[in-house]
Scaffold this motif. Structure first.
Motif, PDB file in Angstrom:
ATOM      1  N   ARG A 131       0.880  -1.176  -0.050  1.00  0.00           N
ATOM      2  CA  ARG A 131       0.096  -0.008   0.136  1.00  0.00           C
ATOM      3  C   ARG A 131       0.974   1.148   0.046  1.00  0.00           C
ATOM      4  N   THR A 156       1.469   5.827  -1.141  1.00  0.00           N
ATOM      5  CA  THR A 156       1.020   7.082  -1.841  1.00  0.00           C
ATOM      6  C   THR A 156       2.002   7.717  -2.459  1.00  0.00           C
ATOM      7  N   LYS A 187       0.570   2.053  -9.278  1.00  0.00           N
ATOM      8  CA  LYS A 187      -0.383   0.883  -9.746  1.00  0.00           C
ATOM      9  C   LYS A 187       0.066  -0.284 -10.607  1.00  0.00           C
ATOM     10  N   GLU A 236      -0.845  -0.986  -4.335  1.00  0.00           N
ATOM     11  CA  GLU A 236      -2.247  -0.514  -4.234  1.00  0.00           C
ATOM     12  C   GLU A 236      -1.931   1.024  -3.864  1.00  0.00           C
ATOM     13  N   TYR A 237      -2.611   1.783  -4.677  1.00  0.00           N
ATOM     14  CA  TYR A 237      -2.385   3.513  -4.373  1.00  0.00           C
ATOM     15  C   TYR A 237      -3.554   3.822  -3.316  1.00  0.00           C
ATOM     16  N   ILE A 238      -3.011   4.449  -2.360  1.00  0.00           N
ATOM     17  CA  ILE A 238      -4.028   4.993  -1.355  1.00  0.00           C
ATOM     18  C   ILE A 238      -3.857   6.634  -1.251  1.00  0.00           C
ATOM     19  N   ASN A 239      -4.892   7.303  -1.436  1.00  0.00           N
ATOM     20  CA  ASN A 239      -4.766   8.638  -1.310  1.00  0.00           C
ATOM     21  C   ASN A 239      -5.093   9.182  -0.226  1.00  0.00           C
ATOM     22  N   GLN A 240      -3.915   9.301   0.591  1.00  0.00           N
ATOM     23  CA  GLN A 240      -4.078   9.902   1.842  1.00  0.00           C
ATOM     24  C   GLN A 240      -2.834  10.573   2.259  1.00  0.00           C
ATOM     25  N   VAL A 272       1.016   6.672   4.302  1.00  0.00           N
ATOM     26  CA  VAL A 272       0.587   5.429   4.340  1.00  0.00           C
ATOM     27  C   VAL A 272       1.676   4.673   4.807  1.00  0.00           C
ATOM     28  N   ASP A 306       3.013   0.899   5.337  1.00  0.00           N
ATOM     29  CA  ASP A 306       2.779  -0.540   5.027  1.00  0.00           C
ATOM     30  C   ASP A 306       4.060  -1.093   5.398  1.00  0.00           C
TER      31      ASP A 306
END
Length: 171
Positions: A119, A121, A131, A136-140, A143, A145
């Protein structure tokens, strides 16, 4: 206290270097500037920040480092064109030690092939690259992981720095 390797080259995003490193030093941590040529002076994109490279990326001992910081800007894209930089990132990442990556820093992680299944960003222009690398791109703003802490860019620096400092406290 921790020794943080800063993987950096020309045209890094000034504030993505200056703010986290100021906080790291303020908390008592030490920095080792890692780049393509020891002794080289590299400039930030804004031309306000000069950084002297302490050690050549092909010669640095990853075992002496507790974590690495990869500032964004054009620096990660430039570094990923060098086998020595890609090898260093891959080898360090695989130690499980913390990797702090902001903005365009995932470009170097992508080339090192270490983010598949993670995960992550990063800056909006590299979302598809993240991607395509199998992450997995997380828009916050931050991130976390495993050993990877990532952020999107300059507006996220306070949260990124806070998360990074917290991880350094665990070392």
């Amino acid at each position: 206290m921790a020794l943080v390797g800063v993987v950096i080259d020309e045209m890094f995003e000034d504030v993505e270097y200056t703010e986290p490193t100021k906080a790291f030093r303020g908390a008592g941590h030490s920095l080792l500037h890692i780049g393509l040529r020891s002794g080289q002076l590299v400039k930030g994109k804004r031309k306000r920040t000069l950084v002297k490279i302490d050690e050549n990326i092909s010669e640095v001992d990853i075992n002496k480092l507790d974590a690495i910081l990869i500032p964004g800007g054009c620096s990660p894209d430039h570094l990923r064109g060098y086998k020595s930089a890609v090898k260093f990132i891959k080898d360090f990442f695989n130690t499980g030690k913390p990797v702090f990556a902001i903005c365009h820093a995932p470009q170097l992680l992508i080339t090192a092939q270490v983010i598949e299944g993670r995960r992550v960003t990063g800056w909006k222009s590299i979302v598809q690259d993240i991607k395509n690398a199998g992450a997995e791109y997380i828009n916050q703003e931050v991130v976390e992981d495993g050993n990877l802490i990532s952020s999107r860019g300059p507006p996220d620096i306070p949260a990124f720095t806070k998360a990074s400092l917290k991880r350094l406290e665990e070392i």
